[in-house]
Write a protein that holds these residues in place. Structure first.
Motif, PDB file in Angstrom:
ATOM      1  N   ALA A  94       3.348   9.531   5.337  1.00 30.15           N
ATOM      2  CA  ALA A  94       3.766   8.439   6.083  1.00 30.15           C
ATOM      3  C   ALA A  94       2.984   7.183   5.632  1.00 30.15           C
ATOM      4  CB  ALA A  94       3.390   8.777   7.476  1.00 30.15           C
ATOM      5  N   ILE A  95       1.818   7.274   5.277  1.00 30.95           N
ATOM      6  CA  ILE A  95       1.175   6.256   4.822  1.00 30.95           C
ATOM      7  C   ILE A  95       1.674   5.447   3.614  1.00 30.95           C
ATOM      8  CG2 ILE A  95      -1.273   5.381   4.027  1.00 30.95           C
ATOM      9  CD1 ILE A  95      -2.528   7.196   5.804  1.00 30.95           C
ATOM     10  N   SER A  96       1.976   6.296   2.787  1.00 30.98           N
ATOM     11  CA  SER A  96       2.969   6.343   1.662  1.00 30.98           C
ATOM     12  C   SER A  96       4.128   5.449   1.668  1.00 30.98           C
ATOM     13  CB  SER A  96       3.040   7.505   0.728  1.00 30.98           C
ATOM     14  OG  SER A  96       3.927   7.106  -0.513  1.00 30.98           O
ATOM     15  N   ALA A  97       4.689   5.770   2.833  1.00 31.86           N
ATOM     16  CA  ALA A  97       5.837   5.130   3.145  1.00 31.86           C
ATOM     17  C   ALA A  97       5.689   3.588   3.527  1.00 31.86           C
ATOM     18  CB  ALA A  97       6.782   5.738   4.324  1.00 31.86           C
ATOM     19  N   CYS A  98       4.526   3.309   4.240  1.00 36.69           N
ATOM     20  CA  CYS A  98       4.139   2.061   4.648  1.00 36.69           C
ATOM     21  C   CYS A  98       3.775   1.341   3.331  1.00 36.69           C
ATOM     22  CB  CYS A  98       2.921   2.310   5.560  1.00 36.69           C
ATOM     23  SG  CYS A  98       3.355   2.929   7.267  1.00 36.69           S
ATOM     24  N   GLU A  99       3.284   2.055   2.189  1.00 34.66           N
ATOM     25  CA  GLU A  99       2.823   1.241   0.869  1.00 34.66           C
ATOM     26  C   GLU A  99       4.254   0.940   0.296  1.00 34.66           C
ATOM     27  OE1 GLU A  99       0.940   2.263  -3.403  1.00 34.66           O
ATOM     28  OE2 GLU A  99       1.095   3.757  -1.866  1.00 34.66           O
ATOM     29  N   HIS A 100       5.131   1.649   0.346  1.00 35.21           N
ATOM     30  CA  HIS A 100       6.537   1.542  -0.305  1.00 35.21           C
ATOM     31  C   HIS A 100       7.137   0.270   0.254  1.00 35.21           C
ATOM     32  CE1 HIS A 100       6.400   4.493  -3.439  1.00 35.21           C
ATOM     33  NE2 HIS A 100       6.120   5.528  -2.540  1.00 35.21           N
ATOM     34  N   GLY A 101       6.897   0.176   1.640  1.00 32.29           N
ATOM     35  CA  GLY A 101       7.771  -0.655   2.442  1.00 32.29           C
ATOM     36  C   GLY A 101       7.008  -2.040   2.505  1.00 32.29           C
ATOM     37  N   GLY A 102       5.670  -1.973   2.124  1.00 34.76           N
ATOM     38  CA  GLY A 102       4.599  -3.278   1.975  1.00 34.76           C
ATOM     39  C   GLY A 102       4.157  -3.725   3.336  1.00 34.76           C
ATOM     40  N   PHE A 103       3.947  -2.511   4.353  1.00 36.90           N
ATOM     41  CA  PHE A 103       3.524  -2.807   5.719  1.00 36.90           C
ATOM     42  C   PHE A 103       1.919  -2.339   5.779  1.00 36.90           C
ATOM     43  CE2 PHE A 103       4.056  -2.612  10.126  1.00 36.90           C
ATOM     44  CZ  PHE A 103       4.342  -4.044  10.744  1.00 36.90           C
ATOM     45  N   ARG A 106       0.416  -1.189   9.544  1.00 34.57           N
ATOM     46  CA  ARG A 106       0.899   0.169   9.963  1.00 34.57           C
ATOM     47  C   ARG A 106       0.168   1.333   9.132  1.00 34.57           C
ATOM     48  NH1 ARG A 106       0.769   3.371  13.859  1.00 34.57           N
ATOM     49  NH2 ARG A 106       2.901   4.882  14.022  1.00 34.57           N
ATOM     50  N   ALA A 107      -0.070   0.946   7.999  1.00 34.17           N
ATOM     51  CA  ALA A 107      -0.792   1.951   6.988  1.00 34.17           C
ATOM     52  C   ALA A 107      -2.345   2.151   7.760  1.00 34.17           C
ATOM     53  CB  ALA A 107      -0.705   1.522   5.562  1.00 34.17           C
ATOM     54  N   GLY A 127      -5.738   5.671  -0.871  1.00 31.28           N
ATOM     55  CA  GLY A 127      -4.949   5.013  -1.940  1.00 31.28           C
ATOM     56  C   GLY A 127      -3.801   4.245  -1.760  1.00 31.28           C
ATOM     57  N   ALA A 128      -3.084   5.075  -0.688  1.00 30.79           N
ATOM     58  CA  ALA A 128      -1.733   4.482  -0.356  1.00 30.79           C
ATOM     59  C   ALA A 128      -2.027   3.173   0.546  1.00 30.79           C
ATOM     60  CB  ALA A 128      -0.895   5.800   0.467  1.00 30.79           C
ATOM     61  N   ALA A 129      -3.038   3.417   1.337  1.00 30.61           N
ATOM     62  CA  ALA A 129      -3.239   2.243   2.323  1.00 30.61           C
ATOM     63  C   ALA A 129      -3.642   1.000   1.509  1.00 30.61           C
ATOM     64  CB  ALA A 129      -4.235   2.663   3.477  1.00 30.61           C
ATOM     65  N   LEU A 130      -4.448   1.557   0.573  1.00 28.97           N
ATOM     66  CA  LEU A 130      -4.853   0.098  -0.246  1.00 28.97           C
ATOM     67  C   LEU A 130      -3.866  -0.466  -1.090  1.00 28.97           C
ATOM     68  CD1 LEU A 130      -8.429   1.756  -1.513  1.00 28.97           C
ATOM     69  CD2 LEU A 130      -8.056  -0.196  -0.451  1.00 28.97           C
ATOM     70  N   GLY A 131      -2.668   0.504  -1.342  1.00 27.04           N
ATOM     71  CA  GLY A 131      -1.623  -0.111  -2.172  1.00 27.04           C
ATOM     72  C   GLY A 131      -0.771  -0.872  -1.336  1.00 27.04           C
TER      73      GLY A 131
END
Length: 394
Positions: A94-103, A106-107, A127-131
């Motif tokens: 789910a956090i990776s989804a926020c990364e891809h969506g640039g949000f 929420r991450a 790492g995804a949240a940092l992305g």
């Protein structure tokens, strides 16, 4: 193909099982087919089948790959509604989804939720949240998260640090990016080309050519591979600080290495000459490009012409316009407005108007800037009788 087989199974007397749906949703995940994955998840519920956390996580990953952070978090919440354990893998997806969506907000919320629910965090989730923070340039939050990882004993790798450095760069905190690199010198993490590239970009934006050369020397000392991109970034840094000598030194180093010079490299070096007011050196570099087997494009010529304008070398600027025609390089309104400005500044109004007249034959659009340059030339040359004709042409 998986959906076709599922449809075929549904037409048989024996309906598809949870395993059938699981395989189909996994196939959707690999293809980022998030809409189909959610439809399949809904189909499981319609048939009163029980979806496990593997199925839900696969649906979340499909949403992540499709950049659908809202849908991904909805599926994560739905896991809680059916009393399924939401573990590290589900949250990470789910956090990776926020990364891809640039949000990024929420991450970070999801990371906080993991902590409150005592779900173990790992390098992937952080790492995804940092992305996500990186994409938004949210460098204060990125640094906070990096500190939290250290305090929580979450393993960090060089990719994590690179993401924080890029967040600092995008957020305009270039000094922080350089500081992070300096802090790494005492750690066990092995810095790579990407790490140095970010620091070089940051030093360029701060106009610190000395730091640029220091970083390049450091890469050589630590045997970090120096690629063409790294040289381009370093020369760009010299360009921003107007240090043409260092730009030339880097060009020589690049030519002596296995890296190939390209148009971007030479263009940046010419810009460095322009910024330093070294029009002669700009012409030398431009003239050496054929020998270096590098194509000189419109940007290279326009930059050299601007260097001539800044240095009061209007005749050299005119020659470059002729060279562009001879070499078949496209001339733009910027080409002509720049050389007209050079002529106007030198009170060579006849030359400015002459080049203005050539634009029609060269089929180059005469825009507002060009007309303004022509009018300025008339003003400086006190050629008021020429103005009505120019106004009629506008």
């Amino acid at each position: 193909e998986a959906l076709r087989l599922l449809a075929r199974a549904e037409s048989l007397e024996e309906p598809p099982t949870t395993i059938t749906y699981s395989v189909a949703i996994s196939a959707c995940e690999k293809g980022a087919a998030w809409i189909e994955a959610l439809d399949l998840l809904a189909g499981i519920h319609r048939r009163n089948l029980k979806a496990d956390k593997i199925i839900y996580t696969a649906a979340i990953s499909a949403c992540a790959k499709g950049g659908q952070w809202a849908a991904a978090t909805d599926v994560l919440n739905a896991m809680g509604d059916v009393a399924l354990e939401r573990g590290t893998i589900s949250y990470s997806a789910a956090i990776s989804a926020c990364e891809h969506g640039g949000f990024w907000p929420r991450a970070l919320d999801l990371l906080g939720e993991m902590a409150s629910r005592r779900v173990p965090t790992n390098t992937i989730a952080c790492g995804a949240a940092l992305g996500a923070c990186e994409k938004a340039g949210a460098w204060p939050k990125a640094i906070e998260l990096l500190v939290a990882m250290e305090e929580g004993h979450v393993e960090k790798d060089i990719l994590v640090v690179n993401a924080v450095m890029r967040a600092c760069d995008r957020g305009g905190s270039w000094g922080k990016a350089i500081q992070l690199l300096e802090d790494l010198s005492g750690s066990r993490l092995e810095m790579d080309s990407a790490t140095y590239n970010v620091a070089l970009i940051a030093s360029g934006k701060e106009g610190r050519a000395d730091k640029t050369m220091e970083l390049m020397s450091e890469m050589e000392r630590f045997k970090v591979e120096v690629r063409a991109l790294t040289y381009n970034v370093a020369i760009y840094a010299c360009q921003n600080s107007g240090d043409w000598k260092k730009a030339f030194d880097l060009l020589q180093q690049m030519q002596a290495s296995t890296s190939e010079l390209d148009t971007i490299t030479c263009s940046s070096a010419i810009r460095a000459c322009d910024a330093a007011g070294r029009w002669r050196e700009a012409l030398v570099l431009l003239g050496s490009m054929p020998r270096r087997q590098v194509e000189a494009n419109t940007v290279c010529y326009n930059t050299a012409i601007n260097a001539c304008r800044s240095g009061g070398a209007w005749a050299a600027g005119l020659q470059l316009v002729d060279d562009m025609a001879t070499d078949g390089v496209e001339r733009t309104p910027t080409t002509y407005s720049t050389v007209m400005s050079a002529c106007s500044n030198a009170n060579e109004w006849q030359q400015a108007l002459s080049i203005f007249g050539e634009m029609a034959a060269a089929q180059v659009e005469r825009n507002t800037i060009v007309f303004n340059m022509a009018l300025s030339a008339c003003e400086k040359g006190k050629q008021w009788t020429q103005v009505p004709g120019l106004l009629d042409d506008m």
